[in-house]
Design a protein around this motif. Structure first.
Motif, PDB file in Angstrom:
ATOM      1  N   LEU A 114       5.195  51.535  38.883  1.00 50.25           N
ATOM      2  CA  LEU A 114       5.847  51.984  40.107  1.00 50.25           C
ATOM      3  C   LEU A 114       5.792  50.937  41.213  1.00 50.25           C
ATOM      4  O   LEU A 114       6.699  50.833  42.036  1.00 50.25           O
ATOM      5  N   VAL A 115       4.727  50.147  41.220  1.00 50.68           N
ATOM      6  CA  VAL A 115       4.512  49.184  42.300  1.00 50.68           C
ATOM      7  C   VAL A 115       5.243  47.868  42.031  1.00 50.68           C
ATOM      8  O   VAL A 115       5.717  47.211  42.967  1.00 50.68           O
ATOM      9  N   LYS A 116       5.349  47.484  40.773  1.00 45.46           N
ATOM     10  CA  LYS A 116       5.880  46.172  40.401  1.00 45.46           C
ATOM     11  C   LYS A 116       7.262  45.914  40.991  1.00 45.46           C
ATOM     12  O   LYS A 116       7.504  44.870  41.611  1.00 45.46           O
ATOM     13  N   GLU A 117       8.183  46.857  40.812  1.00 44.08           N
ATOM     14  CA  GLU A 117       9.556  46.653  41.259  1.00 44.08           C
ATOM     15  C   GLU A 117       9.637  46.527  42.776  1.00 44.08           C
ATOM     16  O   GLU A 117      10.369  45.682  43.295  1.00 44.08           O
ATOM     17  N   ILE A 118       8.867  47.354  43.492  1.00 44.89           N
ATOM     18  CA  ILE A 118       8.844  47.282  44.952  1.00 44.89           C
ATOM     19  C   ILE A 118       8.241  45.959  45.407  1.00 44.89           C
ATOM     20  O   ILE A 118       8.743  45.307  46.335  1.00 44.89           O
ATOM     21  N   PHE A 119       7.157  45.547  44.751  1.00 41.89           N
ATOM     22  CA  PHE A 119       6.491  44.295  45.108  1.00 41.89           C
ATOM     23  C   PHE A 119       7.421  43.101  44.910  1.00 41.89           C
ATOM     24  O   PHE A 119       7.520  42.222  45.771  1.00 41.89           O
ATOM     25  N   TYR A 120       8.112  43.057  43.781  1.00 41.39           N
ATOM     26  CA  TYR A 120       9.019  41.945  43.501  1.00 41.39           C
ATOM     27  C   TYR A 120      10.171  41.908  44.503  1.00 41.39           C
ATOM     28  O   TYR A 120      10.542  40.845  45.000  1.00 41.39           O
ATOM     29  N   LYS A 121      10.744  43.067  44.784  1.00 43.11           N
ATOM     30  CA  LYS A 121      11.876  43.118  45.709  1.00 43.11           C
ATOM     31  C   LYS A 121      11.443  42.746  47.123  1.00 43.11           C
ATOM     32  O   LYS A 121      12.148  42.015  47.831  1.00 43.11           O
ATOM     33  N   SER A 122      10.280  43.226  47.543  1.00 41.42           N
ATOM     34  CA  SER A 122       9.765  42.905  48.875  1.00 41.42           C
ATOM     35  C   SER A 122       9.432  41.421  48.997  1.00 41.42           C
ATOM     36  O   SER A 122       9.759  40.776  50.003  1.00 41.42           O
ATOM     37  N   SER A 123       8.795  40.859  47.974  1.00 47.62           N
ATOM     38  CA  SER A 123       8.455  39.431  47.984  1.00 47.62           C
ATOM     39  C   SER A 123       9.710  38.573  47.972  1.00 47.62           C
ATOM     40  O   SER A 123       9.773  37.536  48.639  1.00 47.62           O
ATOM     41  N   SER A 124      10.711  39.003  47.209  1.00 45.95           N
ATOM     42  CA  SER A 124      11.981  38.282  47.160  1.00 45.95           C
ATOM     43  C   SER A 124      12.641  38.262  48.533  1.00 45.95           C
ATOM     44  O   SER A 124      13.159  37.228  48.977  1.00 45.95           O
ATOM     45  N   TYR A 125      12.606  39.402  49.214  1.00 49.18           N
ATOM     46  CA  TYR A 125      13.211  39.493  50.547  1.00 49.18           C
ATOM     47  C   TYR A 125      12.506  38.559  51.532  1.00 49.18           C
ATOM     48  O   TYR A 125      13.160  37.804  52.269  1.00 49.18           O
ATOM     49  N   ASP A 126      11.176  38.590  51.556  1.00 55.85           N
ATOM     50  CA  ASP A 126      10.415  37.730  52.468  1.00 55.85           C
ATOM     51  C   ASP A 126      10.682  36.252  52.186  1.00 55.85           C
ATOM     52  O   ASP A 126      10.894  35.452  53.108  1.00 55.85           O
ATOM     53  N   PHE A 127      10.647  35.893  50.909  1.00 51.77           N
ATOM     54  CA  PHE A 127      10.836  34.490  50.531  1.00 51.77           C
ATOM     55  C   PHE A 127      12.237  33.994  50.887  1.00 51.77           C
ATOM     56  O   PHE A 127      12.402  32.927  51.492  1.00 51.77           O
ATOM     57  N   ILE A 158      21.881  42.708  51.313  1.00 54.71           N
ATOM     58  CA  ILE A 158      21.942  43.489  50.072  1.00 54.71           C
ATOM     59  C   ILE A 158      20.537  43.867  49.607  1.00 54.71           C
ATOM     60  O   ILE A 158      20.263  45.023  49.251  1.00 54.71           O
ATOM     61  N   ILE A 159      19.627  42.885  49.608  1.00 54.99           N
ATOM     62  CA  ILE A 159      18.252  43.142  49.154  1.00 54.99           C
ATOM     63  C   ILE A 159      17.559  44.142  50.067  1.00 54.99           C
ATOM     64  O   ILE A 159      16.815  45.020  49.604  1.00 54.99           O
ATOM     65  N   GLU A 160      17.808  44.044  51.369  1.00 51.76           N
ATOM     66  CA  GLU A 160      17.194  44.980  52.319  1.00 51.76           C
ATOM     67  C   GLU A 160      17.639  46.410  52.033  1.00 51.76           C
ATOM     68  O   GLU A 160      16.822  47.342  52.036  1.00 51.76           O
ATOM     69  N   ASP A 161      18.937  46.595  51.773  1.00 54.39           N
ATOM     70  CA  ASP A 161      19.450  47.937  51.453  1.00 54.39           C
ATOM     71  C   ASP A 161      18.850  48.450  50.140  1.00 54.39           C
ATOM     72  O   ASP A 161      18.477  49.630  50.032  1.00 54.39           O
ATOM     73  N   GLU A 162      18.759  47.569  49.140  1.00 56.09           N
ATOM     74  CA  GLU A 162      18.182  47.967  47.855  1.00 56.09           C
ATOM     75  C   GLU A 162      16.717  48.352  48.004  1.00 56.09           C
ATOM     76  O   GLU A 162      16.250  49.333  47.408  1.00 56.09           O
ATOM     77  N   ILE A 217      12.879  36.391  41.801  1.00 51.18           N
ATOM     78  CA  ILE A 217      14.315  36.187  42.002  1.00 51.18           C
ATOM     79  C   ILE A 217      15.062  36.729  40.789  1.00 51.18           C
ATOM     80  O   ILE A 217      14.917  36.206  39.681  1.00 51.18           O
ATOM     81  N   ASP A 218      15.865  37.781  40.989  1.00 49.95           N
ATOM     82  CA  ASP A 218      16.578  38.387  39.863  1.00 49.95           C
ATOM     83  C   ASP A 218      17.899  37.658  39.593  1.00 49.95           C
ATOM     84  O   ASP A 218      18.304  36.754  40.326  1.00 49.95           O
ATOM     85  N   TYR A 219      18.576  38.095  38.534  1.00 50.66           N
ATOM     86  CA  TYR A 219      19.788  37.401  38.074  1.00 50.66           C
ATOM     87  C   TYR A 219      20.914  37.476  39.105  1.00 50.66           C
ATOM     88  O   TYR A 219      21.629  36.492  39.333  1.00 50.66           O
ATOM     89  N   SER A 220      21.088  38.632  39.740  1.00 49.41           N
ATOM     90  CA  SER A 220      22.166  38.773  40.723  1.00 49.41           C
ATOM     91  C   SER A 220      21.949  37.843  41.919  1.00 49.41           C
ATOM     92  O   SER A 220      22.905  37.267  42.451  1.00 49.41           O
ATOM     93  N   GLU A 231      25.344  30.997  54.589  1.00 52.31           N
ATOM     94  CA  GLU A 231      26.069  32.261  54.768  1.00 52.31           C
ATOM     95  C   GLU A 231      25.807  33.216  53.607  1.00 52.31           C
ATOM     96  O   GLU A 231      25.619  34.426  53.810  1.00 52.31           O
ATOM     97  N   ILE A 232      25.773  32.682  52.390  1.00 52.28           N
ATOM     98  CA  ILE A 232      25.517  33.515  51.208  1.00 52.28           C
ATOM     99  C   ILE A 232      24.106  34.096  51.248  1.00 52.28           C
ATOM    100  O   ILE A 232      23.891  35.275  50.917  1.00 52.28           O
ATOM    101  N   LEU A 233      23.132  33.292  51.658  1.00 50.80           N
ATOM    102  CA  LEU A 233      21.758  33.788  51.765  1.00 50.80           C
ATOM    103  C   LEU A 233      21.668  34.926  52.780  1.00 50.80           C
ATOM    104  O   LEU A 233      20.950  35.907  52.567  1.00 50.80           O
ATOM    105  N   SER A 234      22.398  34.789  53.878  1.00 50.29           N
ATOM    106  CA  SER A 234      22.396  35.840  54.901  1.00 50.29           C
ATOM    107  C   SER A 234      22.933  37.154  54.338  1.00 50.29           C
ATOM    108  O   SER A 234      22.362  38.229  54.574  1.00 50.29           O
ATOM    109  N   ARG A 235      24.027  37.081  53.575  1.00 52.21           N
ATOM    110  CA  ARG A 235      24.600  38.291  52.977  1.00 52.21           C
ATOM    111  C   ARG A 235      23.700  38.844  51.873  1.00 52.21           C
ATOM    112  O   ARG A 235      23.565  40.063  51.718  1.00 52.21           O
ATOM    113  N   LEU A 236      23.081  37.944  51.121  1.00 52.92           N
ATOM    114  CA  LEU A 236      22.169  38.372  50.059  1.00 52.92           C
ATOM    115  C   LEU A 236      20.987  39.136  50.640  1.00 52.92           C
ATOM    116  O   LEU A 236      20.529  40.133  50.063  1.00 52.92           O
ATOM    117  N   LEU A 237      20.496  38.701  51.779  1.00 56.13           N
ATOM    118  CA  LEU A 237      19.370  39.378  52.424  1.00 56.13           C
ATOM    119  C   LEU A 237      19.729  40.803  52.823  1.00 56.13           C
ATOM    120  O   LEU A 237      18.906  41.719  52.697  1.00 56.13           O
TER     121      LEU A 237
END
Length: 396
Positions: free
Chosen positions: A254-267, A351-355, A324-327, A343-349
């Motif tokens: 349960l924690v792994k997916e949240i941890f990866y997504k949160s770390s990806s967003y910060d990085f 998306i990740i925040e919403d996810e 960092i996932d495939y998308s 610009e792409i990084l800004s839009r990607l952020l």
């Protein structure tokens, strides 16, 4: 007329402490200007002139507010020293109050801003200090501060959401343990004589419950002391870097997916801020790695910087970074090919925040019934083990 206590600095760089009776702060500033002194701090009641010591860091919401004031005034053309004077009216106590005082003194000594904030009594994050240096070198300090304000504001909101998700199951778990302790140390012992007087062989579940109850009743103080001592030792060892629980967050379902997504967003947010400020991609990667708490993931990011030095592009270099996932890799590759990586990084952020918010909401909805189920199992097991001998007696 009110009496104001103040701290100022004269043209020779000396700190002056004093008090002055006037109608408002504006009159006090005019009075100090006539004396060729600059206001550093002011208090209507009492100032505490304690020796500055190095203490723990600053929270994300405090950093967001600090950066917001600096960014707005810098982009309005206000000099740095004047900003510290104005901030002394905004932050009248606490960590930012002491840091602002130190920054003002350091600037008057001729230090650069990033050097001043490096040695503040309350530590700023290393990433924040490096971003300020980038802003000074590029001449975009105001923009950097505004970007940092947004970054730390979003980090603060995300942290609050994570705490919100953790509070409910934690409370339920602690409550269930507390309730079980009460049952085992008060209810079960009071029924012990009645259970034993029934005679015959007691069910295994009842024997286990009685054994646990006896152990807790006779060793309760030692158990509490052991738990508290263990918590303190683990906290000290974790802070010293001798114990690391990051691998647990990478493995728990349960924690792994949240941890990866949160770390990806910060990085990726840190990478975006550095690259958008004009820092080359290798240095941006190394700087963004600083905000990753997991040493294993941080090492992967630092290795990706070496791949770029050897000729790989950013998307290829990040393929071996677990968070960092495939998308995300696909969008980064697109940004490099089109020359619009920032610009792409800004839009990607976005998306990740919403996810991430969506996943946290789903996790909270999932944990609520699971927590209630755990309470039911713990309490129900104790109650059933007590009632089993009675059922056996009635069946005779």
């Amino acid at each position: 007329m009110r009496k104001f206590r103040y701290v100022s600095m004269n043209n020779e760089g000396e700190i002056v402490k004093g008090q002055w009776e006037c109608n408002n702060i504006k009159e006090l500033i005019e009075y100090l200007h006539e004396k060729k002194e600059s206001l550093l701090f002011i208090d209507k009641d009492k100032l505490n002139f304690k020796k500055i010591t190095f203490k723990q860091g600053i929270k994300n919401n405090e950093l967001a507010l600090f950066c917001k004031y600096f960014g707005i005034m810098l982009e309005s053309g206000v000099p740095l020293l004047e900003i510290t004077n104005i901030n002394s009216l905004q932050f009248k106590k606490g960590k930012l109050y002491e840091n602002n005082m130190y920054i003002a003194q350091a600037l008057r000594r001729g230090e650069a801003l990033h050097e001043a904030i490096t040695n503040c009594p309350y530590k700023f994050p290393e990433f924040f200090i490096n971003m300020v240096k980038v802003g000074e070198d590029s001449g975009n300090l105001g923009e950097v501060y505004n970007n940092l304000s947004t970054y730390y504001y979003k980090k603060s909101k995300l942290s609050k959401k994570l705490i919100e998700v953790a509070i409910y199951p934690t409370f339920v778990f602690v409550f269930s343990i507390f309730l079980a302790m009460i049952l085992l140390t008060t209810v079960v012992p009071s029924m012990l004589d009645m259970i034993l007087s029934m005679g015959g062989d007691l069910p295994l579940a009842t024997k286990i419950t009685l054994a646990v109850s006896f152990f807790l009743t006779n060793n309760f103080g030692y158990i509490v002391a052991f738990i508290l001592a263990t918590m303190v030792i683990l906290k000290v060892l974790t802070k010293a870097g001798k114990v690391n629980f990051d691998f647990i967050r990478r493995k728990l379902p349960l924690v792994k997916e949240i941890f990866y997504k949160s770390s990806s967003y910060d990085f990726l947010y840190a990478l975006y801020l550095l690259y958008h400020s004009g820092v080359n991609i290798v240095t941006s990667l190394e700087g963004a790695a600083q905000i990753i708490s997991d040493s294993y993931i941080r090492e992967q990011v630092l290795n990706s910087a070496n791949y770029i030095r050897e000729g790989s592009n950013l998307a290829e270099a990040l393929m071996n970074v677990e968070i960092i996932d495939y998308s995300s890799l696909t969008m980064i590759c697109l940004g490099e090919e089109t020359g619009k990586l920032s610009e792409i990084l800004s839009r990607l952020l976005m998306i990740i925040e919403d996810e991430l918010r969506s996943k946290l909401e789903k996790l909270l909805q999932l944990l609520q019934p699971i927590s209630i189920l755990i309470v039911g199992i713990i309490v129900g097991s104790i109650v059933i083990s007590i009632l089993l001998p009675m059922f056996s007696l009635y069946s005779l």
